[in-house]
Scaffold this motif. Sequence first.
Motif, PDB file in Angstrom:
ATOM      1  N   LEU A  97       0.794  -1.228   0.000  1.00 55.07           N
ATOM      2  CA  LEU A  97       0.000   0.000   0.000  1.00 55.07           C
ATOM      3  C   LEU A  97       0.830   1.283   0.000  1.00 55.07           C
ATOM      4  N   PRO A  98       1.880   1.427   0.836  1.00 52.14           N
ATOM      5  CA  PRO A  98       2.555   2.726   0.932  1.00 52.14           C
ATOM      6  C   PRO A  98       3.579   2.992  -0.171  1.00 52.14           C
ATOM      7  N   CYS A  99       3.718   2.083  -1.152  1.00 53.46           N
ATOM      8  CA  CYS A  99       4.746   2.258  -2.184  1.00 53.46           C
ATOM      9  C   CYS A  99       4.102   2.528  -3.539  1.00 53.46           C
ATOM     10  N   GLU A 100       4.377   3.688  -4.126  1.00 52.07           N
ATOM     11  CA  GLU A 100       3.758   4.083  -5.388  1.00 52.07           C
ATOM     12  C   GLU A 100       4.182   3.198  -6.559  1.00 52.07           C
ATOM     13  N   ARG A 101       5.327   2.552  -6.449  1.00 53.41           N
ATOM     14  CA  ARG A 101       5.814   1.734  -7.566  1.00 53.41           C
ATOM     15  C   ARG A 101       5.026   0.431  -7.704  1.00 53.41           C
ATOM     16  N   HIS A 102       4.501  -0.067  -6.581  1.00 50.23           N
ATOM     17  CA  HIS A 102       3.881  -1.390  -6.579  1.00 50.23           C
ATOM     18  C   HIS A 102       2.429  -1.343  -7.065  1.00 50.23           C
ATOM     19  N   SER A 103       1.876  -2.545  -7.301  1.00 50.91           N
ATOM     20  CA  SER A 103       0.477  -2.662  -7.732  1.00 50.91           C
ATOM     21  C   SER A 103      -0.191  -3.844  -7.046  1.00 50.91           C
ATOM     22  N   ILE A 104      -1.491  -3.685  -6.766  1.00 56.96           N
ATOM     23  CA  ILE A 104      -2.339  -4.768  -6.289  1.00 56.96           C
ATOM     24  C   ILE A 104      -3.473  -4.926  -7.292  1.00 56.96           C
ATOM     25  N   GLY A 135      -4.623   7.637  -2.396  1.00 54.54           N
ATOM     26  CA  GLY A 135      -4.293   8.720  -1.478  1.00 54.54           C
ATOM     27  C   GLY A 135      -5.134   8.731  -0.225  1.00 54.54           C
ATOM     28  N   ASN A 136      -6.273   8.040  -0.245  1.00 55.31           N
ATOM     29  CA  ASN A 136      -7.126   7.966   0.940  1.00 55.31           C
ATOM     30  C   ASN A 136      -6.714   6.793   1.827  1.00 55.31           C
ATOM     31  N   LEU A 137      -7.290   6.757   3.035  1.00 55.49           N
ATOM     32  CA  LEU A 137      -6.912   5.741   4.009  1.00 55.49           C
ATOM     33  C   LEU A 137      -7.815   4.515   3.919  1.00 55.49           C
ATOM     34  N   VAL A 138      -7.225   3.334   4.149  1.00 52.80           N
ATOM     35  CA  VAL A 138      -7.987   2.101   4.212  1.00 52.80           C
ATOM     36  C   VAL A 138      -7.390   1.223   5.322  1.00 52.80           C
ATOM     37  N   ALA A 139      -8.240   0.496   6.019  1.00 52.69           N
ATOM     38  CA  ALA A 139      -7.788  -0.449   7.051  1.00 52.69           C
ATOM     39  C   ALA A 139      -8.068  -1.857   6.539  1.00 52.69           C
ATOM     40  N   LEU A 140      -7.020  -2.589   6.183  1.00 53.13           N
ATOM     41  CA  LEU A 140      -7.183  -3.949   5.687  1.00 53.13           C
ATOM     42  C   LEU A 140      -7.341  -4.957   6.815  1.00 53.13           C
ATOM     43  N   ASP A 141      -6.988  -4.549   8.009  1.00 53.86           N
ATOM     44  CA  ASP A 141      -7.066  -5.427   9.173  1.00 53.86           C
ATOM     45  C   ASP A 141      -7.629  -4.624  10.338  1.00 53.86           C
ATOM     46  N   SER A 142      -8.596  -5.186  11.050  1.00 59.58           N
ATOM     47  CA  SER A 142      -9.248  -4.466  12.143  1.00 59.58           C
ATOM     48  C   SER A 142      -8.286  -4.158  13.281  1.00 59.58           C
ATOM     49  N   GLU A 143      -7.161  -4.870  13.352  1.00 55.18           N
ATOM     50  CA  GLU A 143      -6.200  -4.625  14.421  1.00 55.18           C
ATOM     51  C   GLU A 143      -5.050  -3.726  13.981  1.00 55.18           C
ATOM     52  N   SER A 144      -5.091  -3.262  12.734  1.00 54.90           N
ATOM     53  CA  SER A 144      -4.027  -2.392  12.220  1.00 54.90           C
ATOM     54  C   SER A 144      -4.575  -0.996  11.950  1.00 54.90           C
ATOM     55  N   ALA A 145      -3.706  -0.021  12.031  1.00 50.60           N
ATOM     56  CA  ALA A 145      -4.112   1.356  11.751  1.00 50.60           C
ATOM     57  C   ALA A 145      -4.355   1.535  10.249  1.00 50.60           C
ATOM     58  N   GLN A 192      -4.053   2.828   6.495  1.00 48.05           N
ATOM     59  CA  GLN A 192      -2.898   3.247   5.715  1.00 48.05           C
ATOM     60  C   GLN A 192      -3.344   4.009   4.477  1.00 48.05           C
ATOM     61  N   PRO A 193      -2.518   4.933   3.999  1.00 50.57           N
ATOM     62  CA  PRO A 193      -2.848   5.585   2.730  1.00 50.57           C
ATOM     63  C   PRO A 193      -2.620   4.631   1.563  1.00 50.57           C
ATOM     64  N   VAL A 194      -3.516   4.660   0.592  1.00 50.53           N
ATOM     65  CA  VAL A 194      -3.380   3.825  -0.598  1.00 50.53           C
ATOM     66  C   VAL A 194      -2.537   4.591  -1.618  1.00 50.53           C
ATOM     67  N   LEU A 195      -1.257   4.281  -1.678  1.00 50.75           N
ATOM     68  CA  LEU A 195      -0.350   4.964  -2.605  1.00 50.75           C
ATOM     69  C   LEU A 195       0.018   4.089  -3.801  1.00 50.75           C
TER      70      LEU A 195
END
Length: 457
Positions: free
Chosen positions: A348-355, A376-386, A388-391
Amino acid sequence: MKFTNLTRANEIGANSYLLEFDGEGRVILDAGLHPRREGEEALPNFSAIGELPADALVVSHAHHDHIGAVPLLVRRQEKMPVYMSEATHLLAEPLLHNSVEVMLKQRALLGITSYPLFTHKEVDRSAKSYRICRTGQECSLRGDSDPKGEPLSFRLYPGGHILGAVGVRFRYRDRQILYTGDVSFQEQTLLPPADFPLDGIDTLVIEATRGGKATPENQRRPMEIERLISSIEATFRRGGAVLIPVFALGKTQELLATLYLEQKAGRLSRCPIAIGGLSRSFTQVYDRLARRSFRRHPGLSLLEDVAPTVLDGRTIRQLSPKPGELYLISSGMMTERTLSNILAQRFLPCERHSIFVVGYCDPNSPAGQLLQTSRGNLVALDSESAPQPVLCEVDQFDLTSHAIREDLLAYILRVNPRLCVLVHGDPPALAWFQERLRDERPGLEVIVPPPGESLEL
């Protein structure tokens, strides 16, 4: 004939249905576990079967939502034979043993005291009830190869969904009933389309998974593959890696074959490809049955020719994505605590990568939430994690192994049954088919069976 919907809701969940043939036999179709529920709530409503024993269970294919509760049903119905294709027989063992391991981990992590719902020993014990049926052969519920003269028999037909997937046609006196299971009428890389009967079907029980989604003409499979390959190449050119969350069974093998053929044709650069351990187990079955099953490219050995790297959980938890690498990691919807979810948080935090998401995706799943989050917006992929911005780049490609709704509708109209029973779909999908069939074929009776209720058909 009486039909009982053993699912707990009209949705894509724990698939299971009961057919009763007027004293001649009681047959259960599939016995799945709900992929998004836990504990007893993940089970079909087996209490609706009643006290009378079932004469047989017929399994359409080895996906968890159709086969995941088989050990529990065999526990309840000890003498019941379980009929399936050879591929489903071979795929069931690694899938169900893995399910036990997952439940043991969830018991430890989440405190679900009812887990595991069944044990490794029960998986092995249930396998003793399995009976392999060849497609195209008329079969008896008594196990006889020649049911001539019997009032009730059944036959399996290739379903095109995953390896070993079948539809089941029952012949009862002078009536024919077809249950499609999960089906694909489009040719995939490894699997030909379904080969179902077209004439003489009185009652059609058919999946409706994609009923809520229209398929544009410019979104057919070859075009989506071309778009996926172009996006992978663009990621590699900017020094990134690609994560494709996949179902370990079916989608992994399709993508391995697709990527290999695209590389062989020179449309995709040679690159390291990584898969998970469970995916390897299923891929071994695909390779083992390459020449004696309904599989395209029989000379292609996925594990030898593609030679993917196999990653375990510990490796993935410590992994740092490398430029030019491709990761086909389960689960397909990035369910919490699965390896694709863990790895995605590093992308998620790396602009070079892709999902890239390539199959069916529940909007409420982590992958579904990611697809709905703008860059650029935030998403929580895990309920126990903060959050993250989708970059990184995120995109979806329609490489589903379920029939598109246009093909399902065309098949219903071509078969022209007296009665159509719609299952395996969420309410919008079921409603679309009901409305469209009412317009296209006013004389056709269409039923959405209420969960837990028995209907005289």
